[in-house]
Design a protein around this motif. Structure first.
Motif, PDB file in Angstrom:
ATOM      1  N   LYS A  56      -2.772  12.332   4.581  1.00  0.00           N
ATOM      2  CA  LYS A  56      -3.314  13.279   3.447  1.00  0.00           C
ATOM      3  C   LYS A  56      -3.858  11.679   2.356  1.00  0.00           C
ATOM      4  N   PHE A  57      -2.578  11.049   2.443  1.00  0.00           N
ATOM      5  CA  PHE A  57      -2.563   9.581   1.256  1.00  0.00           C
ATOM      6  C   PHE A  57      -2.784   8.929   1.909  1.00  0.00           C
ATOM      7  N   LEU A  58      -4.082   8.282   2.738  1.00  0.00           N
ATOM      8  CA  LEU A  58      -4.106   6.926   3.062  1.00  0.00           C
ATOM      9  C   LEU A  58      -5.454   6.458   2.245  1.00  0.00           C
ATOM     10  N   HIS A  59      -6.174   7.451   1.584  1.00  0.00           N
ATOM     11  CA  HIS A  59      -7.108   7.113   1.057  1.00  0.00           C
ATOM     12  C   HIS A  59      -6.880   7.084  -0.233  1.00  0.00           C
ATOM     13  N   LYS A  60      -5.927   7.559  -0.701  1.00  0.00           N
ATOM     14  CA  LYS A  60      -5.171   7.871  -2.493  1.00  0.00           C
ATOM     15  C   LYS A  60      -4.123   6.590  -2.581  1.00  0.00           C
ATOM     16  N   HIS A  61      -3.447   5.726  -2.114  1.00  0.00           N
ATOM     17  CA  HIS A  61      -3.016   4.932  -2.177  1.00  0.00           C
ATOM     18  C   HIS A  61      -3.791   4.330  -2.829  1.00  0.00           C
ATOM     19  N   PRO A  62      -2.543   4.179  -4.391  1.00  0.00           N
ATOM     20  CA  PRO A  62      -3.332   2.870  -5.524  1.00  0.00           C
ATOM     21  C   PRO A  62      -3.272   1.715  -4.430  1.00  0.00           C
ATOM     22  N   GLY A  63      -2.383   1.387  -4.650  1.00  0.00           N
ATOM     23  CA  GLY A  63      -2.260   0.141  -3.784  1.00  0.00           C
ATOM     24  C   GLY A  63      -3.297  -0.406  -2.647  1.00  0.00           C
ATOM     25  N   LEU A  97      -6.497   1.166   0.823  1.00  0.00           N
ATOM     26  CA  LEU A  97      -5.863   1.377   2.217  1.00  0.00           C
ATOM     27  C   LEU A  97      -5.601   0.177   2.868  1.00  0.00           C
ATOM     28  N   ASN A  98      -6.210  -0.618   3.134  1.00  0.00           N
ATOM     29  CA  ASN A  98      -6.379  -1.979   3.868  1.00  0.00           C
ATOM     30  C   ASN A  98      -5.204  -2.468   3.797  1.00  0.00           C
ATOM     31  N   THR A  99      -4.227  -2.181   2.709  1.00  0.00           N
ATOM     32  CA  THR A  99      -2.589  -2.848   2.924  1.00  0.00           C
ATOM     33  C   THR A  99      -1.633  -2.274   3.586  1.00  0.00           C
ATOM     34  N   LEU A 100      -2.504   0.131   3.459  1.00  0.00           N
ATOM     35  CA  LEU A 100      -1.065   0.293   4.607  1.00  0.00           C
ATOM     36  C   LEU A 100      -1.732   0.067   6.518  1.00  0.00           C
ATOM     37  N   LYS A 101      -3.297  -0.733   6.909  1.00  0.00           N
ATOM     38  CA  LYS A 101      -3.337  -1.148   8.166  1.00  0.00           C
ATOM     39  C   LYS A 101      -2.238  -1.700   9.273  1.00  0.00           C
ATOM     40  N   GLY A 102      -2.259  -1.178  10.096  1.00  0.00           N
ATOM     41  CA  GLY A 102      -1.227  -1.566  10.945  1.00  0.00           C
ATOM     42  C   GLY A 102      -0.316  -0.721  10.740  1.00  0.00           C
ATOM     43  N   ARG A 159      -1.790  -3.008 -24.538  1.00  0.00           N
ATOM     44  CA  ARG A 159      -2.760  -3.208 -22.705  1.00  0.00           C
ATOM     45  C   ARG A 159      -1.896  -3.715 -21.374  1.00  0.00           C
ATOM     46  N   ILE A 160      -1.982  -2.984 -20.058  1.00  0.00           N
ATOM     47  CA  ILE A 160      -0.877  -3.376 -19.435  1.00  0.00           C
ATOM     48  C   ILE A 160      -1.277  -4.777 -18.151  1.00  0.00           C
ATOM     49  N   HIS A 161      -0.905  -5.843 -18.551  1.00  0.00           N
ATOM     50  CA  HIS A 161      -0.922  -6.846 -17.409  1.00  0.00           C
ATOM     51  C   HIS A 161      -0.326  -6.779 -16.234  1.00  0.00           C
ATOM     52  N   LEU A 162      -1.482  -6.910 -15.637  1.00  0.00           N
ATOM     53  CA  LEU A 162      -2.001  -6.459 -14.193  1.00  0.00           C
ATOM     54  C   LEU A 162      -1.935  -7.553 -13.595  1.00  0.00           C
ATOM     55  N   ARG A 163      -0.025  -7.717 -12.122  1.00  0.00           N
ATOM     56  CA  ARG A 163      -0.046  -8.927 -11.387  1.00  0.00           C
ATOM     57  C   ARG A 163      -1.423  -8.796 -10.967  1.00  0.00           C
ATOM     58  N   LYS A 164      -1.336 -10.699 -10.691  1.00  0.00           N
ATOM     59  CA  LYS A 164      -2.735 -11.503  -9.898  1.00  0.00           C
ATOM     60  C   LYS A 164      -2.965 -10.927  -8.666  1.00  0.00           C
ATOM     61  N   LEU A 165      -3.042 -10.546  -7.802  1.00  0.00           N
ATOM     62  CA  LEU A 165      -3.165 -10.076  -6.136  1.00  0.00           C
ATOM     63  C   LEU A 165      -3.796 -11.510  -5.965  1.00  0.00           C
ATOM     64  N   ARG A 166      -3.486 -11.821  -4.573  1.00  0.00           N
ATOM     65  CA  ARG A 166      -3.866 -13.351  -3.134  1.00  0.00           C
ATOM     66  C   ARG A 166      -4.598 -12.218  -2.732  1.00  0.00           C
ATOM     67  N   TYR A 167      -4.692 -10.526  -2.963  1.00  0.00           N
ATOM     68  CA  TYR A 167      -5.352 -10.536  -1.747  1.00  0.00           C
ATOM     69  C   TYR A 167      -6.678  -9.226  -2.586  1.00  0.00           C
ATOM     70  N   GLN A 168      -7.423  -9.038  -2.253  1.00  0.00           N
ATOM     71  CA  GLN A 168      -8.406  -7.780  -2.429  1.00  0.00           C
ATOM     72  C   GLN A 168      -7.993  -6.179  -2.011  1.00  0.00           C
ATOM     73  N   LEU A 169      -7.660  -5.403  -2.894  1.00  0.00           N
ATOM     74  CA  LEU A 169      -7.898  -4.383  -2.435  1.00  0.00           C
ATOM     75  C   LEU A 169      -9.090  -2.855  -2.472  1.00  0.00           C
ATOM     76  N   ARG A 170      -8.728  -2.323  -1.110  1.00  0.00           N
ATOM     77  CA  ARG A 170      -9.915  -1.421  -0.580  1.00  0.00           C
ATOM     78  C   ARG A 170      -9.736  -0.331  -0.523  1.00  0.00           C
ATOM     79  N   TRP A 171     -10.176   0.752  -1.047  1.00  0.00           N
ATOM     80  CA  TRP A 171      -9.741   2.186  -0.444  1.00  0.00           C
ATOM     81  C   TRP A 171     -11.490   2.599   0.549  1.00  0.00           C
ATOM     82  N   SER A 172     -11.596   2.179   1.542  1.00  0.00           N
ATOM     83  CA  SER A 172     -12.195   2.451   2.605  1.00  0.00           C
ATOM     84  C   SER A 172     -12.464   1.668   3.805  1.00  0.00           C
TER      85      SER A 172
END
Ligand SMILES: [Zn+2]
Ligand SMILES: [Zn+2]
Ligand SMILES: [Zn+2]
Length: 351
Positions: free
Chosen positions: A26-33, A35-40, A338-351
């Motif tokens: 139920k959560f996969l698509h809702k993961h703020p971090g 969907l692709n990071t949950l692969k595997g 302001r919130i300073h977000l950390r730079k990610l080395r990968y792109q986040l995707r939700w689909s």
């Protein structure tokens, strides 16, 4: 391929984390971090990957409990028709809970949800938990929320997203129409119109920040009165408590119209072209509410929207006293929230 994907999506997504089992389907698509990071992770032990991932906030860990499955549930899953499939999949053996292991290693469950009864109307219950309301409301859950007992009141608390543009677009056009029609032929008048409209948009973005920071996040303490807590829960607390309730996300049009009237009436006495300013402000509001909905449910792929989505979820889960701007970070910069977000080395995707 597609059919295979679909079957996979319908399946349970069970992971193990520190001797506990979670069904994340139920959560996969809702993961703020992402969907692709949950692969595997499916049917495996995610503990080591979780610990290596960017840190999860306390609120995120609290939300995770919502997906915990009890050993009996996993037993049921095991014996269900999916049994063969699960056992074929890799790591199927690992996802079988061993009860002794669970008993010995159960983490302390600091859930606060026993303080209220989720099967009953929530609004009348807020008065009973005022001493810990502020803490409770910032611990998100993923479950159905009922605000009122009677169905006709409950019905009014739910707003599908499309109702907002359906209601406000005609109002915006109506407010701007006369001035737009009269200045259409004249370039300089059209420029004046555009300037006042844009002033309205800017006014909205300021209002978005001030309302969100000083009204929606009004400072609450353990001795805040029950009416203040109830008011807070109604206007914004519920969105932090159940951030994945799609019908409690956009602002309902009728209270919105009331709020707009209250703000507009005194301003109309001092502003030039107040109707044009109003249409600009309402257009700004409409964009804000649609963006807010999109940030929660959309699958952004452009850099700007991915950043906005991450920014807003940091407001929800880790920095509730920062990042009040939703449609733009302008006023967060001005007021240094302001919130300073950390730079990610990968792109986040939700689909
Ligand atoms: Zn995560
Ligand atoms: Zn907020
Ligand atoms: Zn939100």
């Amino acid at each position: 391929m597609d059919m295979h994907k679909e079957a996979e999506a319908n399946d349970k997504f069970i992971v193990k984390y520190r001797q506990q089992y979670y069904d994340l389907s139920k959560f996969l698509h809702k993961h703020p971090g992402g969907l692709n990071t949950l692969k595997g992770l499916k049917s495996g032990d995610m503990t080591s990957r979780f610990l290596k991932a960017p840190p999860h906030s306390d609120a995120a860990m609290y939300l995770m409990k919502e997906y915990k499955i009890e050993p009996e549930d996993s037993q049921k899953i095991k014996s269900s028709h999916k049994e063969a499939e699960l056992q074929e999949g890799n790591g199927a053996i690992r996802q079988r809970p061993r009860e002794t292991e669970d008993k010995n290693n159960n983490q302390v469950d600091e859930s606060m949800e026993h303080l209220v009864d989720w099967s009953k109307a929530m609004l009348p219950q807020i008065a009973n938990i005022t001493d810990c309301y502020d803490e409770w409301v910032h611990k998100p859950v993923d479950r159905p929320l009922r605000l009122f007992g009677p169905w006709y009141l409950e019905m009014c608390t739910k707003t599908p997203w499309w109702l907002v543009p359906t209601f406000w677009i005609p109002v915006i056009i109506r407010c701007a129409w006369e001035d737009l029609a009269s200045s259409w032929q004249d370039r300089s008048q059209l420029a004046v119109f555009a300037a006042y409209f844009l002033f309205g948009v800017l006014l909205w973005s300021f209002l978005e920040y001030t309302l969100h920071r000083w009204v929606f996040h009004v400072k609450l303490s353990s001795n805040s009165g029950s009416w203040l807590c109830t008011f807070h829960f109604m206007i914004h607390g519920l969105h932090h408590k159940v951030p994945y309730d799609p019908k409690r996300l956009v602002f309902p049009p009728l209270p919105g119209a009331l709020l707009a009237t209250i703000i507009y009436t005194p301003l109309s006495l001092v502003l030039w072209h107040p109707r044009v300013v109003l249409s600009g402000a309402l257009a700004g509001y409409l964009c804000y509410d649609m963006i807010h909905y999109y940030l929660h449910y959309g699958n952004p792929s452009t850099r700007a929207f991915v950043h906005m989505k991450r920014y807003h979820f940091h407001h929800h889960f880790s920095h509730q006293t920062l990042g009040y701007g939703i449609s733009s970070p302008l006023w967060d910069v001005v007021f240094k929230t302001r919130i300073h977000l950390r730079k990610l080395r990968y792109q986040l995707r939700w689909s």
